[in-house]
Design a protein around this motif. Structure first.
Motif, PDB file in Angstrom:
ATOM      1  N   ASP A 167       0.984  -1.068   0.024  1.00  9.69           N
ATOM      2  CA  ASP A 167      -0.022   0.081   0.049  1.00  9.69           C
ATOM      3  C   ASP A 167       0.814   1.262   0.105  1.00  9.69           C
ATOM      4  OD1 ASP A 167      -2.049   1.927   0.182  1.00  9.69           O
ATOM      5  OD2 ASP A 167      -2.633   1.409   2.290  1.00  9.69           O
ATOM      6  N   PRO A 168       0.833   1.982  -1.287  1.00  7.51           N
ATOM      7  CA  PRO A 168       1.847   3.249  -0.983  1.00  7.51           C
ATOM      8  C   PRO A 168       1.261   4.207  -0.059  1.00  7.51           C
ATOM      9  CG  PRO A 168       0.994   2.831  -3.291  1.00  7.51           C
ATOM     10  CD  PRO A 168       0.244   1.846  -2.128  1.00  7.51           C
ATOM     11  N   ASN A 169       0.050   4.061   0.612  1.00  7.09           N
ATOM     12  CA  ASN A 169      -0.105   5.118   1.559  1.00  7.09           C
ATOM     13  C   ASN A 169       0.453   4.980   2.856  1.00  7.09           C
ATOM     14  OD1 ASN A 169      -2.449   6.222   0.271  1.00  7.09           O
ATOM     15  ND2 ASN A 169      -3.853   4.641   0.604  1.00  7.09           N
ATOM     16  N   ASN A 170       1.364   4.087   2.985  1.00  4.70           N
ATOM     17  CA  ASN A 170       2.113   3.754   4.198  1.00  4.70           C
ATOM     18  C   ASN A 170       3.333   4.740   3.820  1.00  4.70           C
ATOM     19  OD1 ASN A 170       0.963   1.431   5.249  1.00  4.70           O
ATOM     20  ND2 ASN A 170       1.688   0.041   3.773  1.00  4.70           N
ATOM     21  N   LEU A 171       3.640   5.362   2.876  1.00  4.76           N
ATOM     22  CA  LEU A 171       4.658   6.117   2.662  1.00  4.76           C
ATOM     23  C   LEU A 171       4.318   7.422   3.512  1.00  4.76           C
ATOM     24  CD1 LEU A 171       5.297   5.992  -1.215  1.00  4.76           C
ATOM     25  CD2 LEU A 171       6.840   5.472   0.593  1.00  4.76           C
ATOM     26  N   SER A 172       3.391   8.021   3.822  1.00  2.00           N
ATOM     27  CA  SER A 172       2.718   8.882   4.639  1.00  2.00           C
ATOM     28  C   SER A 172       2.829   8.755   5.946  1.00  2.00           C
ATOM     29  CB  SER A 172       1.316   9.532   3.994  1.00  2.00           C
ATOM     30  OG  SER A 172       0.551   8.925   4.131  1.00  2.00           O
ATOM     31  N   SER A 173       2.882   7.549   6.563  1.00  2.00           N
ATOM     32  CA  SER A 173       2.659   7.108   7.944  1.00  2.00           C
ATOM     33  C   SER A 173       3.657   7.326   8.595  1.00  2.00           C
ATOM     34  CB  SER A 173       1.998   5.608   7.982  1.00  2.00           C
ATOM     35  OG  SER A 173       1.995   5.285   9.163  1.00  2.00           O
ATOM     36  N   THR A 174       3.757   8.256   9.800  1.00  2.00           N
ATOM     37  CA  THR A 174       4.892   8.174  10.540  1.00  2.00           C
ATOM     38  C   THR A 174       4.987   6.701  11.643  1.00  2.00           C
ATOM     39  OG1 THR A 174       3.520   9.127  12.395  1.00  2.00           O
ATOM     40  CG2 THR A 174       4.639  10.629  10.864  1.00  2.00           C
ATOM     41  N   ASN A 175       4.223   6.109  11.413  1.00  2.00           N
ATOM     42  CA  ASN A 175       4.353   4.770  11.853  1.00  2.00           C
ATOM     43  C   ASN A 175       5.222   3.610  11.101  1.00  2.00           C
ATOM     44  OD1 ASN A 175       2.926   5.222  14.139  1.00  2.00           O
ATOM     45  ND2 ASN A 175       1.169   4.884  13.300  1.00  2.00           N
ATOM     46  N   VAL A 176       5.688   3.952   9.644  1.00  2.00           N
ATOM     47  CA  VAL A 176       6.247   3.089   8.981  1.00  2.00           C
ATOM     48  C   VAL A 176       7.691   4.109   8.567  1.00  2.00           C
ATOM     49  CG1 VAL A 176       6.449   2.245   6.445  1.00  2.00           C
ATOM     50  CG2 VAL A 176       4.253   2.260   8.092  1.00  2.00           C
ATOM     51  N   ASP A 177       8.742   3.363   8.494  1.00  2.00           N
ATOM     52  CA  ASP A 177      10.132   4.012   8.261  1.00  2.00           C
ATOM     53  C   ASP A 177      10.333   3.889   6.918  1.00  2.00           C
ATOM     54  OD1 ASP A 177      10.713   4.912  11.032  1.00  2.00           O
ATOM     55  OD2 ASP A 177      10.875   2.717  11.318  1.00  2.00           O
ATOM     56  N   LEU A 178      10.199   2.675   6.182  1.00  2.00           N
ATOM     57  CA  LEU A 178      10.502   2.436   4.824  1.00  2.00           C
ATOM     58  C   LEU A 178       9.575   1.244   4.254  1.00  2.00           C
ATOM     59  CD1 LEU A 178      13.052   2.701   3.039  1.00  2.00           C
ATOM     60  CD2 LEU A 178      13.869   0.458   3.905  1.00  2.00           C
ATOM     61  N   CYS A 179       9.314   1.659   2.871  1.00  2.00           N
ATOM     62  CA  CYS A 179       8.258   0.873   2.077  1.00  2.00           C
ATOM     63  C   CYS A 179       9.151   0.185   0.902  1.00  2.00           C
ATOM     64  CB  CYS A 179       7.275   1.924   1.556  1.00  2.00           C
ATOM     65  SG  CYS A 179       6.244   2.482   2.872  1.00  2.00           S
ATOM     66  N   ILE A 180       9.160  -0.980   0.785  1.00  2.00           N
ATOM     67  CA  ILE A 180       9.257  -1.817  -0.470  1.00  2.00           C
ATOM     68  C   ILE A 180       8.103  -2.140  -1.190  1.00  2.00           C
ATOM     69  CG2 ILE A 180      10.529  -3.600  -1.377  1.00  2.00           C
ATOM     70  CD1 ILE A 180      12.011  -3.751   1.411  1.00  2.00           C
ATOM     71  N   LEU A 181       8.017  -1.439  -2.377  1.00  2.00           N
ATOM     72  CA  LEU A 181       6.843  -1.364  -3.004  1.00  2.00           C
ATOM     73  C   LEU A 181       6.999  -2.142  -4.475  1.00  2.00           C
ATOM     74  CD1 LEU A 181       5.615   2.114  -2.125  1.00  2.00           C
ATOM     75  CD2 LEU A 181       4.497   0.145  -1.104  1.00  2.00           C
ATOM     76  N   TYR A 182       5.794  -2.690  -4.972  1.00  2.00           N
ATOM     77  CA  TYR A 182       5.810  -3.203  -6.238  1.00  2.00           C
ATOM     78  C   TYR A 182       4.734  -2.247  -7.131  1.00  2.00           C
ATOM     79  CZ  TYR A 182       4.990  -6.108 -10.234  1.00  2.00           C
ATOM     80  OH  TYR A 182       4.915  -6.760 -11.668  1.00  2.00           O
ATOM     81  N   GLY A 183       5.220  -1.624  -8.098  1.00  2.00           N
ATOM     82  CA  GLY A 183       4.484  -0.570  -8.582  1.00  2.00           C
ATOM     83  C   GLY A 183       5.179   0.382  -9.594  1.00  2.00           C
ATOM     84  N   GLY A 184       4.676   1.297 -10.090  1.00  2.00           N
ATOM     85  CA  GLY A 184       5.371   2.148 -11.082  1.00  2.00           C
ATOM     86  C   GLY A 184       6.287   3.116 -10.862  1.00  2.00           C
ATOM     87  N   GLY A 185       6.431   3.359  -9.368  1.00  2.00           N
ATOM     88  CA  GLY A 185       7.636   4.214  -8.900  1.00  2.00           C
ATOM     89  C   GLY A 185       7.192   5.677  -8.840  1.00  2.00           C
ATOM     90  N   ASN A 186       5.801   5.900  -9.213  1.00  2.00           N
ATOM     91  CA  ASN A 186       5.614   7.371  -9.291  1.00  2.00           C
ATOM     92  C   ASN A 186       4.968   7.855  -7.792  1.00  2.00           C
ATOM     93  OD1 ASN A 186       6.060   7.260 -12.150  1.00  2.00           O
ATOM     94  ND2 ASN A 186       4.249   6.064 -12.505  1.00  2.00           N
ATOM     95  N   TRP A 187       5.871   8.301  -7.008  1.00  2.00           N
ATOM     96  CA  TRP A 187       5.507   8.918  -5.903  1.00  2.00           C
ATOM     97  C   TRP A 187       6.285  10.178  -5.452  1.00  2.00           C
ATOM     98  CZ3 TRP A 187       7.610   3.663  -5.612  1.00  2.00           C
ATOM     99  CH2 TRP A 187       6.513   2.621  -5.782  1.00  2.00           C
ATOM    100  N   PRO A 188       5.958  11.011  -6.202  1.00  2.00           N
ATOM    101  CA  PRO A 188       6.587  12.529  -6.387  1.00  2.00           C
ATOM    102  C   PRO A 188       7.161  13.157  -5.247  1.00  2.00           C
ATOM    103  CG  PRO A 188       4.483  12.935  -6.879  1.00  2.00           C
ATOM    104  CD  PRO A 188       4.503  11.454  -6.875  1.00  2.00           C
ATOM    105  N   ASN A 189       6.335  13.166  -3.920  1.00  2.00           N
ATOM    106  CA  ASN A 189       6.490  13.695  -2.657  1.00  2.00           C
ATOM    107  C   ASN A 189       7.594  12.781  -1.858  1.00  2.00           C
ATOM    108  OD1 ASN A 189       4.992  15.927  -3.264  1.00  2.00           O
ATOM    109  ND2 ASN A 189       3.308  14.972  -2.987  1.00  2.00           N
ATOM    110  N   TYR A 190       8.023  11.579  -2.251  1.00  2.00           N
ATOM    111  CA  TYR A 190       9.054  10.750  -1.501  1.00  2.00           C
ATOM    112  C   TYR A 190      10.287  10.576  -2.056  1.00  2.00           C
ATOM    113  CZ  TYR A 190       4.348  10.640   0.771  1.00  2.00           C
ATOM    114  OH  TYR A 190       3.140  11.065   1.477  1.00  2.00           O
TER     115      TYR A 190
END
Length: 292
Positions: free
Chosen positions: A132-155
């Motif tokens: 879930d890319p929404n984990n990127l904005s969570s302060t309870n998560v330090d790092l995300c390993i995601l399968y996707g397109g790589g389009n997360w411009p604010n991170y």
């Protein structure tokens, strides 16, 4: 003792040349000329009083004396590099909270977990299966390993690995119902890890229609596990199923491989990326991919 040891620079030139099988490739790695590498190897041979390479042709071959020396030198340089890394890495400790796409977490990261623990014993990992890319904005998560397109411009994000997809099947099912060509998939259950997009990509490349018998799974980990139990044919990839194929737990019956629609990325908040505990995990994660 130092007078009994061969000179260091010629040993580096020898190790790089033996590993690459090429003087030119060794020169590129060590950022010196072809002639400098050749001179260093001759110096080492004269110091030891033996020939280390059989010369002739495009590639160099180790002599019996060179083959005896190579693993000793290679292990010594690896030990020196490991000691340097241990001395220079920042002090890290505490809990690192990581979310990871389930298949990579279960089939790639977990089998290598002890390597990280041995290198960073003071880091406690909190691992969660999630894509879930929404984990990127969570302060309870330090790092995300995601399968996707790589389009997360604010991170902060970086490509980890692209995937090549190919069918995999258990040896037991292969023995009961052979797969001699892609057309034989019509007699098998297809196991999906999405809504059918990736299987459609592979089947289109193979020039055949989608078989009627299908099971849908929520992620690739489940489809791979179902394939291992002989319930059908799943799509494997060059990252998560490579070790299963090597151990004979799965078989890849066809040579055709197609690029996956997405790729695996490492991503996090910019401020999290600046912390030592996140940086050491990222460095280890990428280095482990190269080693394995």
């Amino acid at each position: 003792m130092s007078s009994r040891l061969p000179p260091l620079n010629p040993l580096r030139a020898f190790e790089a040349t033996a590993r690459h099988g090429s003087v030119s490739a060794a020169g590129r790695e060590l950022n010196v000329t072809h002639g400098a590498i050749s001179h260093q190897i001759r110096t080492l041979e004269e110091s030891l009083g033996v020939r280390l390479f059989e010369r002739g042709g495009k590639w160099l071959k180790l002599t019996s004396q060179g083959a005896l020396l190579m693993p000793v030198v290679s292990n010594a340089f690896s030990d020196i590099a490991a000691a340097k890394a241990a001395m220079t890495r920042p002090a890290t400790g505490g809990t690192l909270r990581v979310t990871c796409v389930a298949a990579v977490l279960s089939l790639w990261l977990i089998p290598r977990l002890q390597e990280f623990t041995d290198q960073y014993p003071d880091v406690q990992l909190d691992l969660r299966a999630s894509n879930d890319p929404n984990n990127l904005s969570s302060t309870n998560v330090d790092l995300c390993i995601l399968y996707g397109g790589g389009n997360w411009p604010n991170y902060w994000s970086r490509l980890w690995s692209r995937m090549e997809l190919f069918p995999v099947v258990s040896p037991a099912l292969m023995n009961r119902r052979p797969l001699r060509s892609p057309r034989d998939l019509r007699d098998h259950m297809l196991l999906h890890a999405d809504r059918g997009n990736e299987w459609n990509t592979w089947l289109t490349a193979a020039g055949i229609a989608l078989p009627a018998r299908q099971h849908m799974m929520s992620d690739a980990r489940l489809s791979i596990e179902a394939a291992m139990h002989g319930h059908g044919v799943a799509l494997g990839d060059n990252i998560t199923t490579a070790h299963m194929i090597a151990r004979g737990e799965l078989i890849a019956p066809f040579e055709l491989r197609v690029p996956a629609n997405d790729a695996v990325y490492v991503a996090c908040r910019t401020e999290a990326h600046a912390t030592p505990i996140v940086r050491v995990f990222i460095d280890w994660f990428y280095a482990s991919l190269v080693r394995n």
